[in-house]
Design an enzyme around this catalytic site. Structure first.
Site, PDB file in Angstrom:
ATOM      1  N   ASP A 191       0.822  -1.202   0.000  1.00  0.00           N
ATOM      2  CA  ASP A 191       0.000   0.000   0.000  1.00  0.00           C
ATOM      3  C   ASP A 191       0.852   1.245   0.000  1.00  0.00           C
ATOM      4  O   ASP A 191       2.065   1.204   0.243  1.00  0.00           O
ATOM      5  CB  ASP A 191      -1.071  -0.015   1.094  1.00  0.00           C
ATOM      6  CG  ASP A 191      -0.557   0.253   2.485  1.00  0.00           C
ATOM      7  OD1 ASP A 191       0.641   0.523   2.648  1.00  0.00           O
ATOM      8  OD2 ASP A 191      -1.364   0.201   3.421  1.00  0.00           O
ATOM      9  N   GLU A 243      -5.997   2.405  -0.885  1.00  0.00           N
ATOM     10  CA  GLU A 243      -4.661   2.561  -1.468  1.00  0.00           C
ATOM     11  C   GLU A 243      -3.861   1.265  -1.409  1.00  0.00           C
ATOM     12  O   GLU A 243      -2.642   1.269  -1.562  1.00  0.00           O
ATOM     13  CB  GLU A 243      -3.900   3.671  -0.728  1.00  0.00           C
ATOM     14  CG  GLU A 243      -3.475   3.353   0.690  1.00  0.00           C
ATOM     15  CD  GLU A 243      -4.535   3.684   1.729  1.00  0.00           C
ATOM     16  OE1 GLU A 243      -4.162   3.894   2.899  1.00  0.00           O
ATOM     17  OE2 GLU A 243      -5.735   3.744   1.379  1.00  0.00           O
TER      18      GLU A 243
END
Length: 311
Positions: free
Chosen positions: A171, A215
């Site tokens: 991420d 994300e």
């Protein structure tokens, strides 16, 4: 636009020639003259629609249809039966086996063209909807649902031979701060650019990349041992770094970076796909604890685990 592929199945070559003459300008046409050949061609060509004769020697049209509908790779291909005029019982039996329509012989060109066109368009729309259901709208990557389903399939497939399987999770570091500083539209552009970098790094056709949520991203790497998975993870780091997306509130770099966790194991019967996701997730958080913008790796089996960190 790529032409749709039509498979014509009929033991009478003259019937194939008539239907081919009607359809060849608008479609790529392949053909088979027996039931077994039809199944072989269908598996090889993956047609968009099958025009299937009912009465054939050996494997008849009904059995071909039944086998098509029982094969997960072929079940979604629409089947139109071609029957003699007035063969109501054949038509009903064909529909009960999963055929979507029928056309009668002798062939009427306008009717054949219209029915084939309607069902090819319906299949295109169904395929489009199916693709949307497993695709992340923002990035164009696969979504979490598709990744988890594919991972389960790969674990089962590779368990038969005891091959390696690796999963990568990553991420974007300090992404909340990025959104707070630059705004959500910039955040969406950042996610899209990282997704493109991921696509450049994960190159094999057999590999799969997905937006796991927010994300966070994930990759499934079949037939990939820890060394191979580390090489892919390193390439992901380099590709993201090369984006040079400014991030003034990052605590590790003036640009966007990612943290990566990798889990690798030889597949064996009974292992759960969730184990790879859990191990990769733990390694992702290990990377975060150790300072971010790095790779942490785990090699595991049912009984033990070996862990390493890559700066």
């Amino acid at each position: 636009m790529t032409k749709a592929t039509i498979l014509i199945v009929d033991d009478e070559v003259s019937n194939i020639e008539i239907m081919n003459a009607v359809l060849e300008d608008d479609y790529d046409v392949c053909f088979a003259t027996s039931g077994q050949q039809a199944l072989d061609v269908a598996r090889a060509a993956q047609p968009d629609l099958v025009l299937l004769d009912v009465l054939m020697p050996g494997i008849d049209g009904f059995e071909v249809c039944r086998q098509l509908k029982s094969d997960p790779l072929l079940a979604d291909i629409p089947v139109i039966f071609t029957t003699g005029l007035g063969d109501t019982e054949d038509e009903m039996r064909g529909l009960s086996l999963g055929a979507i329509d029928y056309v009668t012989k002798p062939i009427q060109p306008a009717i054949l063209r219209a029915r084939v066109g309607n069902h090819v368009e319906l299949k295109r729309l169904r395929d489009q909807l199916a693709s949307m259901a497993v695709t992340d709208a923002l990035t164009g990557l696969n979504n979490r649902r598709y990744l988890e389903r594919s991972l389960q399939t790969e674990v089962g497939r590779l368990a038969r031979t005891g091959e390696w399987l690796s999963v990568i999770m990553l991420d974007i570091d300090f992404f909340k701060q990025f959104n707070d500083t630059y705004g959500h539209p910039a955040g969406d552009r950042c996610i899209t650019m990282v997704a493109a970098a991921l696509t450049r790094a994960v190159k094999r056709a057999s590999d799969l990349s997905a937006r796991y949520g927010g994300e966070e991203f994930a990759c499934v790497l079949p037939d990939t041992d820890p060394k191979g998975a580390e090489m892919v993870a390193q390439e992901i780091l380099l590709q993201v770094q090369s984006l040079n997306i400014p991030h003034e509130r990052s605590q590790v770099s003036p640009f966007i970076t990612v943290s990566i966790g990798v889990a690798s194991a030889r597949c064996s019967p009974g292992m759960s796909a969730e184990r790879w996701m859990s191990e990769a997730d733990q390694q992702l958080y290990a990377s975060k604890r150790q300072g971010r913008n790095r790779i942490s790796m785990a090699e595991f089996d049912c009984g033990e685990e070996q862990i390493s960190a890559v700066n």
